[in-house]
Design a protein around this motif. Structure first.
Motif, mmCIF file in Angstrom:
data_model
loop_
_atom_site.group_PDB
_atom_site.id
_atom_site.type_symbol
_atom_site.label_atom_id
_atom_site.label_comp_id
_atom_site.label_asym_id
_atom_site.label_seq_id
_atom_site.Cartn_x
_atom_site.Cartn_y
_atom_site.Cartn_z
ATOM 1 N N ILE A 151 -5.854 8.497 6.003
ATOM 2 C CA ILE A 151 -6.015 9.316 4.803
ATOM 3 C C ILE A 151 -5.171 8.760 3.663
ATOM 4 C CG2 ILE A 151 -5.477 11.607 3.853
ATOM 5 C CD1 ILE A 151 -6.551 12.690 6.557
ATOM 6 N N ARG A 152 -3.942 8.347 3.981
ATOM 7 C CA ARG A 152 -3.088 7.767 2.946
ATOM 8 C C ARG A 152 -3.754 6.522 2.331
ATOM 9 N NH1 ARG A 152 2.073 8.424 1.980
ATOM 10 N NH2 ARG A 152 2.559 9.312 4.019
ATOM 11 N N ASP A 153 -4.300 5.660 3.188
ATOM 12 C CA ASP A 153 -4.947 4.438 2.690
ATOM 13 C C ASP A 153 -6.152 4.759 1.799
ATOM 14 O OD1 ASP A 153 -3.118 2.950 4.054
ATOM 15 O OD2 ASP A 153 -4.469 2.359 5.689
ATOM 16 N N ILE A 154 -6.940 5.739 2.216
ATOM 17 C CA ILE A 154 -8.148 6.070 1.440
ATOM 18 C C ILE A 154 -7.743 6.638 0.080
ATOM 19 C CG2 ILE A 154 -10.227 7.506 1.358
ATOM 20 C CD1 ILE A 154 -10.042 7.440 4.551
ATOM 21 N N VAL A 155 -6.762 7.536 0.071
ATOM 22 C CA VAL A 155 -6.321 8.129 -1.201
ATOM 23 C C VAL A 155 -5.743 7.033 -2.113
ATOM 24 C CG1 VAL A 155 -4.683 9.744 -2.262
ATOM 25 C CG2 VAL A 155 -6.031 10.459 -0.279
ATOM 26 N N ASP A 156 -4.983 6.092 -1.526
ATOM 27 C CA ASP A 156 -4.464 4.958 -2.308
ATOM 28 C C ASP A 156 -5.609 4.163 -2.931
ATOM 29 O OD1 ASP A 156 -1.871 5.540 -1.822
ATOM 30 O OD2 ASP A 156 -1.509 3.923 -0.372
ATOM 31 N N ASP A 157 -6.629 3.888 -2.111
ATOM 32 C CA ASP A 157 -7.783 3.115 -2.585
ATOM 33 C C ASP A 157 -8.504 3.812 -3.734
ATOM 34 O OD1 ASP A 157 -7.623 0.980 -0.943
ATOM 35 O OD2 ASP A 157 -9.246 1.581 0.415
ATOM 36 N N GLN A 158 -8.464 5.135 -3.743
ATOM 37 C CA GLN A 158 -9.203 5.905 -4.749
ATOM 38 C C GLN A 158 -8.371 6.172 -6.003
ATOM 39 O OE1 GLN A 158 -12.515 6.773 -4.410
ATOM 40 N NE2 GLN A 158 -12.335 5.449 -2.633
ATOM 41 N N ALA A 159 -7.116 5.703 -6.002
ATOM 42 C CA ALA A 159 -6.198 6.068 -7.089
ATOM 43 C C ALA A 159 -6.732 5.670 -8.474
ATOM 44 C CB ALA A 159 -4.826 5.450 -6.854
ATOM 45 N N ARG A 160 -7.295 4.472 -8.551
ATOM 46 C CA ARG A 160 -7.797 4.007 -9.843
ATOM 47 C C ARG A 160 -8.969 4.866 -10.322
ATOM 48 N NH1 ARG A 160 -8.356 -0.475 -12.996
ATOM 49 N NH2 ARG A 160 -10.569 -0.718 -12.607
ATOM 50 N N HIS A 161 -9.841 5.187 -9.377
ATOM 51 C CA HIS A 161 -11.013 6.005 -9.665
ATOM 52 C C HIS A 161 -10.572 7.384 -10.182
ATOM 53 C CE1 HIS A 161 -15.121 7.298 -9.269
ATOM 54 N NE2 HIS A 161 -14.849 8.194 -8.348
#
Ligand SMILES: Nc1ncnc2c1ncn2[C@@H]1O[C@H](COP(=O)(O)OP(=O)(O)O)[C@@H](O)[C@H]1O
Ligand SMILES: [Mg+2]
Length: 229
Positions: free
Chosen positions: A77-87
């Motif tokens: 979950i942490r990785d996915i939220v990090d990946d979505q940060a720019r979006h």
């Protein structure tokens, strides 16, 4: 088919018109950043839409078997939220508030499915709670006795009680004046629920205390018996 085709048409039209205007040199240099941003945004939207349609079709045809492997759901979950940060930032929201347990949360999960679940829930929150963007979004993972509960919360209009089950039906969208022009197919939450059930869990909609939507996804803990429903 018509709901999906209609949704494909809008981003495709934007992409084509923008590409043609760039080709003809009709875009003033100071407008270029906006054009590039629109192109990126519409292509992301188009890819996600196509991915959702494909995912629903694959599940329906029994061509997708979830690859469940034990892993730390909190780290995923942490990785996915990090990946979505720019979006998230591009949509004018502050960074997502993340509340994860200190201990690893071991579940048997398919990482690609977990990503599809969380991306769909974040996309909805960004879309339907846009007017309340200043209040931001919260993603929480809690480990109970035999299950892990993922909660995605916003401060938008919420989901009316009468619609909380039906929003998980394919193509169902809440009939709301304010959303009349919000793009969508009504496939996202249907996919979320099917993927959650594929893990032996489930997905439900609730009211967030203090206002807004709360979408919950439950996963059986790896130590608990896995009985897909
Ligand atoms: N965070 C949310 N806040 C308010 N309404 C929501 C939220 N998430 C989903 N909904 C409602 O549930 C419906 C179904 O969601 P979904 O299946 O993702 O379809 P779509 O986003 O394509 O409309 C949406 O059309 C919307 O009416
Ligand atoms: Mg959606």
């Amino acid at each position: 088919m018509s709901a999906v085709s209609h949704e494909l048409r809008t981003p495709l039209t934007t992409l084509r018109m923008h590409a043609e205007m760039l080709q003809e040199g009709l875009v003033a240099p100071e407008r270029l950043p906006v054009f590039y941003d629109d192109l990126a945004h519409e292509s992301v939207r188009l890819s996600r839409l196509v991915e959702n349609v494909l995912a629903v079709a694959q599940l329906e045809e029994g061509r997708r078997v979830l690859q469940l492997r034990p892993g730390d759901l909190a780290a995923q979950i942490r990785d996915i939220v990090d990946d979505q940060a720019r979006h998230v930032e591009r949509r004018g929201f502050p960074p997502v508030e993340l509340a994860l347990p200190d201990e690893p949360v071991t579940v048997r999960s398919d990482p690609q499915a977990v990503e599809q679940i969380l991306v769909n829930l974040l996309d909805n929150a960004l879309k339907y709670a846009a007017d309340a963007r200043a209040a931001g979004l919260r993603v929480e993972l809690a480990a109970l006795a035999d299950q892990a509960i993922l909660r995605v919360q916003d401060r938008g209009p919420g989901i009316p009680e009468a619609d909380r089950d039906r929003v998980f039906d394919r193509f169902y969208r809440v009939a709301r004046e304010r959303d009349a022009h919000t793009p969508g197919t009504g496939l996202g939450l249907a996919l979320v629920r099917e993927l959650a059930r594929g893990h032996g869990g489930d997905a439900v909609a609730a009211a967030r205390p203090g206002g807004g939507a709360e979408l919950q996804v439950r996963f059986p803990l790896a130590s608990a018996a896995v009985r897909p429903t």
